[in-house]
Design a protein around this motif. Structure first.
Motif, PDB file in Angstrom:
ATOM      1  N   ILE A  42      -2.093 -14.061  22.662  1.00  0.00           N
ATOM      2  CA  ILE A  42      -1.920 -15.457  22.247  1.00  0.00           C
ATOM      3  C   ILE A  42      -3.261 -16.180  22.126  1.00  0.00           C
ATOM      4  N   GLY A  43      -4.352 -15.425  22.222  1.00  0.00           N
ATOM      5  CA  GLY A  43      -5.671 -16.035  22.084  1.00  0.00           C
ATOM      6  C   GLY A  43      -5.991 -16.995  23.201  1.00  0.00           C
ATOM      7  N   GLY A  44      -5.527 -16.694  24.414  1.00  0.00           N
ATOM      8  CA  GLY A  44      -5.715 -17.599  25.540  1.00  0.00           C
ATOM      9  C   GLY A  44      -7.014 -17.369  26.285  1.00  0.00           C
ATOM     10  N   ASN A  45      -7.257 -18.251  27.229  1.00  0.00           N
ATOM     11  CA  ASN A  45      -8.454 -18.191  28.067  1.00  0.00           C
ATOM     12  C   ASN A  45      -8.035 -18.509  29.499  1.00  0.00           C
TER      13      ASN A  45
ATOM     14  N   ASP B  50      -5.642 -21.667  29.151  1.00  0.00           N
ATOM     15  CA  ASP B  50      -5.855 -22.519  27.980  1.00  0.00           C
ATOM     16  C   ASP B  50      -5.451 -21.741  26.725  1.00  0.00           C
ATOM     17  N   ALA B  51      -4.573 -22.342  25.905  1.00  0.00           N
ATOM     18  CA  ALA B  51      -4.111 -21.682  24.674  1.00  0.00           C
ATOM     19  C   ALA B  51      -3.442 -22.729  23.782  1.00  0.00           C
TER      20      ALA B  51
ATOM     21  N   MET C 155       2.452 -19.433  28.930  1.00  0.00           N
ATOM     22  CA  MET C 155       1.342 -19.799  29.804  1.00  0.00           C
ATOM     23  C   MET C 155       1.834 -20.149  31.204  1.00  0.00           C
TER      24      MET C 155
ATOM     25  N   VAL D 280      -2.561 -12.233  27.527  1.00  0.00           N
ATOM     26  CA  VAL D 280      -3.483 -13.348  27.279  1.00  0.00           C
ATOM     27  C   VAL D 280      -4.174 -13.174  25.930  1.00  0.00           C
TER      28      VAL D 280
ATOM     29  N   TYR E  26       2.474 -21.803  22.821  1.00  0.00           N
ATOM     30  CA  TYR E  26       2.642 -20.756  23.837  1.00  0.00           C
ATOM     31  C   TYR E  26       2.756 -21.318  25.246  1.00  0.00           C
TER      32      TYR E  26
ATOM     33  N   SER F 171      -4.013 -27.129  28.000  1.00  0.00           N
ATOM     34  CA  SER F 171      -4.654 -26.526  29.165  1.00  0.00           C
ATOM     35  C   SER F 171      -3.774 -26.778  30.381  1.00  0.00           C
TER      36      SER F 171
ATOM     37  N   ALA G 122      -4.033 -27.593  21.118  1.00  0.00           N
ATOM     38  CA  ALA G 122      -4.028 -26.657  22.240  1.00  0.00           C
ATOM     39  C   ALA G 122      -3.673 -27.392  23.520  1.00  0.00           C
TER      40      ALA G 122
END
Length: 505
Positions: free
Chosen positions: A144-147, A162-163, A171, A141, A167, A98, A96
Motif C-alpha cells: 500500500i506504499g506505507g511508511n 503513514d499511507a 493501517m 506495508v 487504506y 497518519s 494521505a
C-alpha cells in the motif's frame, strides 16, 4: 519548469500530425489559411490568429469553485472507550493519513531486571506477531506504499503508520496487531540485540549524543536516571520473556492513545473499537519518582577535541506549560550550532551564541543551547566542542553566556522578538506534516488529556516578556550544576570550581 515544457511539447504532438496530414490540400486552401506564426511562436508567447485569446472561456469546460480565503482548522475529536483507551483524530484535506499508537510507557518504568526493555522494544517494533510474520508485515506495508516507524523516550513510546486514506482500515488493523500481539521470537530478539551492541559501539563517534544521555544519569536520582539506551550489562540478560512481561505490565488500556491525522473520527472509532475494547482496564500506575541532584560525568578518550555539556534543572516540565514554552523560546534565543555554515562561519545566523561566541572564537567548533523537557521536570544547558587546549576557556564562555541571560538588560527586545517569531514559525511549519500532527495529538492527549489548539500556544509565545527571560535564567542557574565531558577531560575545570562561578555571582 522542465516538466511543464515537456507537457506542452506532448500536447502539440497531435497538432503537428494534423498539419502534416493536410499538406496535400489544394493550393487555394493553403493560400487562404491564416498564418499561425510557426511551432515555436506558441511556446514563446507570440500572438497567433489560430488560437483564441486566453481571456475567453473554453467551451464545454466547467471550472471548480475557487478556494476560500480562509479555511477553519479542524477540531481534534477525542473519545474514551469503556476500558480507558482514548481515540483522537482530526480531519484534513490531505489525500494521505497518519495514524499512531502512543503509550505512557518508557525507560522510567523499567526495573533493574527490565533495564533496556524500551530501547529493545523500539527495535522490535513491527516484527513477527501471533498473526503475521515479519516478512508478511513488510509485504503488506509495501503493497500500500506505507511508511512505518517506532520511537522510544523516557516517558512515552510511539508506533506510527503513514499511507493513503483509502487504506485506513488496513493501517489500523496492522498497527494494533503489531503493538498488541508481538511474539518476540528468539532469533529476532538476538538479531536486534546484536544491532544494539553495534549501536552502543558507534555511540563513541557521537560525543554530543553520548553527553546528552550522560547528563540525564548524572543529574537525576530515580526513574529519569534510567538509561534510554540499553546498557551493555543488560544485553546479556534481557530476552523475549522479559519483553513480554514488560509489555503485559505497561501496555494497558488507560495508558494508550490511538491518534490520527486525516481520518474521520467516526470511521476511526468503528475500526479501532473492536480491536482495542478488550484490552485490560487496570488502575493507572503512579509515575515513578525522580529527584534532580546534579553531578559530574567524565570520560577520557584519545581525541583531539574535548566536548563539554553544562546543564541545570528546570522544575515543572510539560505540566507547567507556560514555563515549557518559555524554555523553548529561550533555546532559540540563545541558539548556536556548528562553526561552519553555508556561505561561511555563521553567515545569516542571528542567535546570541552565533553572534557572541561562534563568530568570535575560532577555536570553538560547536556551541549550542539545548533542553530536555519531561512531564514534571526538565534540563537546560549549553553544549560545547573545542580543541582540548581551549576547553577551560570554553567552559568560562558558557558560564558567562548563562549569566548574561539571567542579568536584566542583557537581552534586547529585538533578540526576543526574533526568537519568538522563530519559535512560532518552527511550530507551524512542523504541524504542516501530517505525521508530526498525528504525533502531536497523541502526545498531548497523553500529557494533558486533551489537545490544546495551536492558537493557544502562539498566544503564550506572544505574551513572553524580557522579564520572563531574566526570571527563567535566574531560576536555571540557581539549581545545582550537572557537568558531562568527553575527550581529553584533564583540561576540563573541576566540578566544584565551575559550580563556584555560578554561586559567586
Amino acid at each position: 519548469m522542465y516538466r511543464a515544457a515537456a507537457s506542452r511539447l506532448r500536447s502539440l504532438k497531435g497538432r503537428v500530425g494534423i498539419s502534416g496530414a493536410s499538406r496535400y490540400a489544394t493550393a487555394s486552401e493553403v493560400s487562404t489559411r491564416p498564418n499561425s506564426g510557426g511551432f515555436f511562436s506558441w511556446l514563446t508567447g507570440e500572438r497567433s490568429s489560430s488560437l483564441p485569446p486566453l481571456e475567453i472561456p473554453l467551451a464545454g469546460v466547467n471550472l471548480p469553485p475557487s478556494l476560500p480565503d480562509y479555511v477553519k482548522p479542524s477540531k481534534t475529536m477525542i473519545t474514551t472507550l469503556a476500558n480507558g483507551v482514548r481515540i483522537a483524530s482530526e480531519i484534513s484535506t490531505n489525500p494521505a493519513a497518519s495514524i499512531g499508537l502512543y503509550l505512557d510507557c518508557g525507560s522510567i518504568y523499567e526495573t533493574p531486571e527490565s533495564c533496556g526493555a524500551s530501547h529493545l522494544l523500539e527495535r522490535m517494533a513491527f516484527k513477527s506477531t501471533t498473526n503475521r510474520s515479519h516478512l508478511r508485515i513488510v509485504r503488506e506495508v509495501e503493497a500500500i506504499g506505507g511508511n512505518i516507524g517506532a520511537s522510544a523516550s523516557r516517558e512515552q513510546m510511539g508506533y506510527t503508520f503513514d499511507a493513503l486514506k483509502t487504506y485506513v482500515p488496513e493501517m489500523v488493523e496492522l498497527l494494533v496487531d503489531c503493538v498488541r500481539n508481538p511474539v518476540f521470537l528468539d532469533w529476532e530478539v538476538n538479531e536486534e540485540l546484536r544491532k544494539v551492541r553495534a549501536e552502543i559501539v558507534e555511540l563513541s563517534n557521537n560525543p554530543q549524543g553520548l553527553l546528552l544521555e550522560a547528563i540525564q544519569s548524572a543529574g537525576y536520582s530515580g526513574a529519569l536516571a534510567n538509561p534510554l539506551l540499553a546498557p551493555e550489562t543488560a544485553l546479556d540478560r534481557i530476552d523475549g520473556s522479559i519483553l513480554e512481561k514488560f509489555v503485559a505490565e505497561n501496555y494497558t488500556a488507560p495508558r494508550i492513545v490511538l491518534a490520527a491525522s486525516g481520518v474521520e473520527h467516526e470511521e476511526l472509532i468503528s475500526l479501532a473499537q473492536p480491536l482495542l475494547s478488550d484490552l485490560p482496564s487496570v488502575p493507572y500506575p503512579q509515575e515513578p519518582k525522580s529527584v534532580y541532584v546534579g553531578g559530574d560525568y567524565r570520560r577520557q578518550a584519545d581525541t583531539f577535541n574535548t566536548h563539554v555539556a553544562l546543564a541545570f534543572d528546570v522544575p515543572g516540565g510539560w505540566r507547567q506549560e507556560k514555563q515549557a514554552i518559555l524554555l523553548t523560546v529561550l533555546q532559540l534565543l540563545m541558539g548556536g550550532g556548528g562553526s561552519f555554515s553555508a556561505g561561511g562561519p555563521g553567515k545569516g545566523m542571528h542567535s546570541r551564541l552565533y553572534l557572541r561566541v561562534l563568530n568570535e572564537y575560532q577555536h570553538i567548533q560547536s556551541f549550542s543551547a539545548f533542553n530536555s523537557i519531561f512531564n514534571n521536570s526538565g534540563l537546560f544547558g549549553i553544549y560545547a566542542s573545542t580543541g582540548s587546549y581551549f576547553a577551560a576557556e570554553a567552559v568560562d564562555i558558557a558560564v558567562a553566556e548563562l549569566h548574561s541571560i539571567a542579568t536584566p538588560g542583557q537581552v534586547t527586545q529585538a533578540q526576543l522578538n526574533r526568537a519568538k517569531e522563530s519559535t512560532k514559525s518552527a511550530v507551524l511549519m512542523n504541524l504542516e506534516s501530517r505525521m508530526i500532527a498525528s504525533e502531536d495529538i497523541g502526545r498531548q492527549v497523553l500529557t494533558y488529556g486533551e489537545r490544546k489548539p495551536v492558537e493557544h500556544f502562539l498566544k503564550t509565545v506572544d505574551e513572553i516578556t524580557l522579564k520572563d527571560i531574566t526570571n527563567i535564567g535566574q531560576k536555571i542557574i540557581s539549581s545545582p550544576l550537572t557537568m558531562a565531558s568527553y575527550g581529553n577531560v584533564l583540561n576540563v575545570p573541576s566540578y566544584d570550581s565551575v559550580s563556584c562561578k555560578f554561586n559567586a555571582k
